[in-house]
Design a protein around this motif. Structure first.
Motif, PDB file in Angstrom:
ATOM      1  N   ARG A  23      38.061  37.997  33.448  1.00  0.00           N
ATOM      2  CA  ARG A  23      37.825  37.714  34.866  1.00  0.00           C
ATOM      3  C   ARG A  23      38.900  36.766  35.382  1.00  0.00           C
ATOM      4  N   PHE A  24      39.296  36.998  36.614  1.00  0.00           N
ATOM      5  CA  PHE A  24      40.236  36.123  37.289  1.00  0.00           C
ATOM      6  C   PHE A  24      39.597  35.705  38.610  1.00  0.00           C
ATOM      7  N   HIS A  25      39.700  34.441  38.942  1.00  0.00           N
ATOM      8  CA  HIS A  25      39.118  33.917  40.173  1.00  0.00           C
ATOM      9  C   HIS A  25      40.225  33.282  41.009  1.00  0.00           C
ATOM     10  N   VAL A  26      40.227  33.565  42.301  1.00  0.00           N
ATOM     11  CA  VAL A  26      41.169  32.909  43.199  1.00  0.00           C
ATOM     12  C   VAL A  26      40.422  32.567  44.487  1.00  0.00           C
ATOM     13  N   ASN A  27      40.568  31.325  44.921  1.00  0.00           N
ATOM     14  CA  ASN A  27      39.875  30.825  46.101  1.00  0.00           C
ATOM     15  C   ASN A  27      40.836  30.662  47.270  1.00  0.00           C
ATOM     16  N   SER A  28      40.283  30.623  48.453  1.00  0.00           N
ATOM     17  CA  SER A  28      41.072  30.312  49.640  1.00  0.00           C
ATOM     18  C   SER A  28      41.465  28.840  49.614  1.00  0.00           C
ATOM     19  N   ALA A  32      36.417  28.154  50.811  1.00  0.00           N
ATOM     20  CA  ALA A  32      35.264  28.862  51.367  1.00  0.00           C
ATOM     21  C   ALA A  32      35.150  30.287  50.834  1.00  0.00           C
ATOM     22  N   ILE A  33      36.286  30.918  50.556  1.00  0.00           N
ATOM     23  CA  ILE A  33      36.297  32.309  50.086  1.00  0.00           C
ATOM     24  C   ILE A  33      36.683  32.332  48.610  1.00  0.00           C
ATOM     25  N   ARG A  34      35.957  33.108  47.840  1.00  0.00           N
ATOM     26  CA  ARG A  34      36.235  33.237  46.412  1.00  0.00           C
ATOM     27  C   ARG A  34      36.324  34.725  46.067  1.00  0.00           C
ATOM     28  N   VAL A  35      37.451  35.103  45.482  1.00  0.00           N
ATOM     29  CA  VAL A  35      37.663  36.472  45.021  1.00  0.00           C
ATOM     30  C   VAL A  35      37.628  36.466  43.495  1.00  0.00           C
ATOM     31  N   THR A  36      36.839  37.369  42.937  1.00  0.00           N
ATOM     32  CA  THR A  36      36.756  37.524  41.491  1.00  0.00           C
ATOM     33  C   THR A  36      37.208  38.927  41.130  1.00  0.00           C
ATOM     34  N   VAL A  37      38.167  39.023  40.217  1.00  0.00           N
ATOM     35  CA  VAL A  37      38.653  40.312  39.734  1.00  0.00           C
ATOM     36  C   VAL A  37      38.279  40.420  38.262  1.00  0.00           C
ATOM     37  N   GLN A  38      37.726  41.543  37.899  1.00  0.00           N
ATOM     38  CA  GLN A  38      37.232  41.729  36.532  1.00  0.00           C
ATOM     39  C   GLN A  38      37.830  42.979  35.913  1.00  0.00           C
ATOM     40  N   ASN A  39      38.226  42.867  34.651  1.00  0.00           N
ATOM     41  CA  ASN A  39      38.683  44.009  33.855  1.00  0.00           C
ATOM     42  C   ASN A  39      37.669  44.220  32.729  1.00  0.00           C
ATOM     43  N   THR A  40      36.873  45.270  32.833  1.00  0.00           N
ATOM     44  CA  THR A  40      35.793  45.499  31.875  1.00  0.00           C
ATOM     45  C   THR A  40      36.343  46.069  30.568  1.00  0.00           C
ATOM     46  N   PRO A  41      35.525  46.054  29.504  1.00  0.00           N
ATOM     47  CA  PRO A  41      35.982  46.662  28.238  1.00  0.00           C
ATOM     48  C   PRO A  41      36.355  48.129  28.390  1.00  0.00           C
ATOM     49  N   ALA A  42      35.712  48.839  29.320  1.00  0.00           N
ATOM     50  CA  ALA A  42      36.050  50.245  29.543  1.00  0.00           C
ATOM     51  C   ALA A  42      37.356  50.412  30.312  1.00  0.00           C
ATOM     52  N   GLY A  43      37.880  49.318  30.839  1.00  0.00           N
ATOM     53  CA  GLY A  43      39.150  49.360  31.542  1.00  0.00           C
ATOM     54  C   GLY A  43      39.037  49.367  33.056  1.00  0.00           C
TER      55      GLY A  43
END
Length: 691
Positions: A23-28, A32-43
């Protein structure tokens, strides 16, 4: 200033690896804004967005289907991750503000296709205080050079069945009224069937809707889904899955069903998500502009925002025709001289003339290649004499290039057409694309046409010509990159007041700034002063659903650097006291404040004139009357201003008494508080002159 960061533990970016899910998290910048990007085991790579802890976008998929090479890109390994911060300011050539802050945190993930193709792709997120932009990038690589996009699989999974302000998905028209329903109540086919006045419809399906899409949540969030920097790529529509409350990108195809033809290095437009718990914040967002590249025009001194009148509305109300055949040709020498005289007398910069050139008898509905050559006037239109007359009066003629959809013909003739304009002292052109597109099978929103609009902007800049495009794809902030592309129509404009069925509802102008105008200025053509359109044809039953005061207020609430006074000179001369506001209101601004707004209900906007201490206010409402408080704390403290109010009379009503208005003057300062009463379908316009 720009900071490169290479540690995911700094400030806004955090990296975690839990249970083999990266998981990668980047905030404003304001957190106030939080974006989470996830790479699952299935890709799978998914992203989600939260605002002040509330869900905006639930985990949503990213990916592509390529037609050539035949590969599906939706399973990835994250090969690298980079982050950065940017906090800078820049000055637009013209616009709603004199300076724009560009402040965001960025995350870029390099993804490798897990299917074994060897293809690499970058997904880049920029998180601002008012929203998120992300795009796909295809670096130059041996595994992928020339490729064809079959589908883009960007998803926007929503958290609930939000209130939605939407138009039917259509490859060729964005001139629909907006519908307000729950997501699950969207029926694009039924909505389009109610629209009898749109010249060309190419519907996608019952669950397809256009961007920009506006949503309002039950807990008070306003969300806009759109795109920025649309270049070399088709327009993105959205396909709705009602059961999953998920929207998936739907790209406009070409004649054989392909979406885009690309060569690495390549990138998509930005997919944008604006979000706020205050509706006015959406109207002052500069996120879409910030996602566009800086101006390509090194010396912009020739770019001049302007107000103009036009030989245009005559054709819509039955006084004249575009074509010469029939004996009512409007663009004749003597008639246009009257418009030049009117423009000179009242201080307008230009006169738009439509129907000046041969071909109008054969222009619509025939899907014909060669209709106009853009350099041959009708015999009763003496362009040389009119050019000299306009120059003598200190006015410029504005060119009109209607292509009748034959875009290949226009491309062949652009150089000659622009040279012809230069020879006659013209520096502004209104382009038009009414009808089905040639090359046949292309759509107004396809990649080929998107590239055409860019070519026109670039070619016009070579001749120092400003563009006002009609029937083009929706704007996506490209007026930053091409500031000579000053305005577009790209929505249901004022001409639809003459449409015999739905026309323009009072709420329509309270929705446009929240939707289509997020991408750039609109040539809406406000300023109508006569509201029963039977002036020249007693059988006409069409009406303009507005008050006169609201028409004045639109010059403030609906921004364009090219503003037209759309009505006939004789209609203005009946109300010269109210017409004074149109004469005075600027078209270029140093500052803009949206004081109050609610989509579909009302907008109250204040703007500061470029280079002066003077302010202008516009307030508009829907079909309901209302009172809006107006604090004047935007005025300079300690200074006195003369306020001239152009407001609805107590008896005003768009239906029963639209021309009733009152003009009054007040002495005010920054501590003054006013209350504006807006009639049904009404408005108020105010000029503040510092004493």
């Amino acid at each position: 200033m720009h900071y490169a960061l290479f540690s995911f533990l700094l400030l806004s970016l955090l990296w975690t690896n839990s249970l083999a899910q990266t998981r990668f998290h980047v905030n404003s910048p304001d957190q106030a804004i939080r974006v989470t990007v996830q790479n699952t085991p299935a890709g799978e790579v998914t992203y989600q967005v939260r605002y002040k802890g509330k869900p905006v976008i639930q985990p949503s998929g990213l990916g592509f289907v390529l037609q050539r090479p035949a590969v599906t890109l939706n399973r990835f390994t994250v090969a690298a991750a980079d982050s950065s911060r940017t906090n800078e300011s820049w000055k637009p050539v013209w616009g709603e503000v004199s300076q724009i802050r560009n402040n965001y945190h960025e995350l870029a993930l390099r993804l490798l296709d897990k299917s074994g193709s060897g293809i690499a792709m970058v997904v880049r997120f920029r998180v601002f205080n008012d929203g998120v932009g992300f795009r796909y990038e295809f670096p130059q690589q041996t595994a992928l050079m020339h490729f064809v996009v079959a589908d883009e699989q960007t998803q926007f999974a929503l958290a609930a069945d939000h209130t939605t302000f939407w138009q039917p998905g259509d490859y060729d028209s964005n001139e629909y009224l907006y519908n307000t329903t729950r997501l699950t109540q969207v029926d694009a086919t039924a909505a389009a069937a109610r629209e009898k006045d749109i010249a060309l419809q190419s519907l996608i399906g019952p669950n397809a809707i256009q961007t920009p899409l506006l949503l309002k949540t039950a807990d008070g969030l306003y969300i806009s889904l759109y795109e920025a920097a649309l270049l070399n790529y088709p327009v993105m529509h959205l396909q709705l899955d009602k059961a999953k409350l998920t929207l998936t990108s739907h790209l406009t195809p070409d004649a054989v069903g392909n979406k885009a033809y690309l060569q690495t290095p390549a990138q998509t437009p930005w997919r944008t998500i604006l979000v706020s718990d205050k509706a006015p914040d959406l109207l002052t967002s500069r996120l879409i502009l910030n996602l566009n590249a800086p101006s390509t025009i090194a010396d912009p001194s020739w770019l001049k925002p302007q107000k103009f009148v036009g030989m245009w509305w005559e054709m819509h109300v039955g006084k004249a025709t575009w074509e010469r055949a029939g004996g009512k040709h409007g663009a004749n020498t003597q008639n246009v001289k009257k418009y030049i005289d009117f423009a000179a007398k009242y201080g307008f910069d230009g006169v738009l003339v439509e129907g000046w050139n041969e071909g109008w008898e054969d222009w619509f509905g025939n899907w014909k290649e060669d209709v106009f050559d853009f350099v041959t006037p009708y015999p009763d239109y003496d362009i040389d004499a009119l050019t000299a007359y306009a120059r003598q009066k200190g006015v410029r003629l504005i060119m009109h290039h209607e292509t009748s959809g034959s875009v290949t013909n226009y491309e062949r003739r652009m150089d000659a057409a622009f040279r012809y304009m230069q020879q006659h002292g013209m520096n502004t052109v209104k382009t038009g694309y009414v009808g089905r597109i040639i090359p046949r099978g292309e759509h107004h929103d396809s990649q080929w046409m998107v590239n055409h609009y860019q070519r026109v902007a670039e070619k016009a800049a070579q001749y120092k010509i400003m563009i006002d495009s009609h029937e083009s794809a929706h704007p996506t902030g490209l007026h930053r990159t091409y500031p000579n592309w000053m305005a577009s129509e790209a929505a249901r404009g004022s001409e639809f007041n003459n449409a015999p069925t739905l026309g323009i509802t009072p709420e329509h102008t309270t929705l446009l700034p929240f939707t289509r105008m997020l991408g750039g200025p609109m040539d809406f053509t406000p300023g109508l002063f006569r509201f029963r359109l039977n002036q020249f044809d007693s059988t006409r039953i069409t009406r303009v659903r507005t008050t006169l005061a609201k028409q004045l207020a639109l010059y403030v609430t609906m921004y364009s650097p090219l503003q037209m006074a759309a009505d006939l000179p004789e209609n203005y001369e009946r109300h010269l006291d109210a017409f004074q506001f149109i004469r005075d209101v600027p078209v270029d601004w140093d500052d803009t404040r949206v004081i109050a707004a609610e989509p579909g209900d009302y907008i109250l906007t204040a703007r500061k004139e470029k280079g002066t201490p003077n302010w202008y206010v516009g307030a508009i409402t829907d079909e309901n009357s209302r009172d809006l408080p107006l604090p004047l704390d935007f005025l300079e403290p300690g200074k006195t201003y003369e306020a001239t109010l152009y407001r609805d009379a107590p008896t005003a009503d768009w239906d029963t008494n639209p021309e009733a208005y009152v003009i009054e003057k007040k002495t005010v300062n920054a501590k003054t508080k006013l209350t504006l009463h807006l009639a049904k379908g009404g408005g108020c316009a105010i000029q503040f002159i510092r004493q």
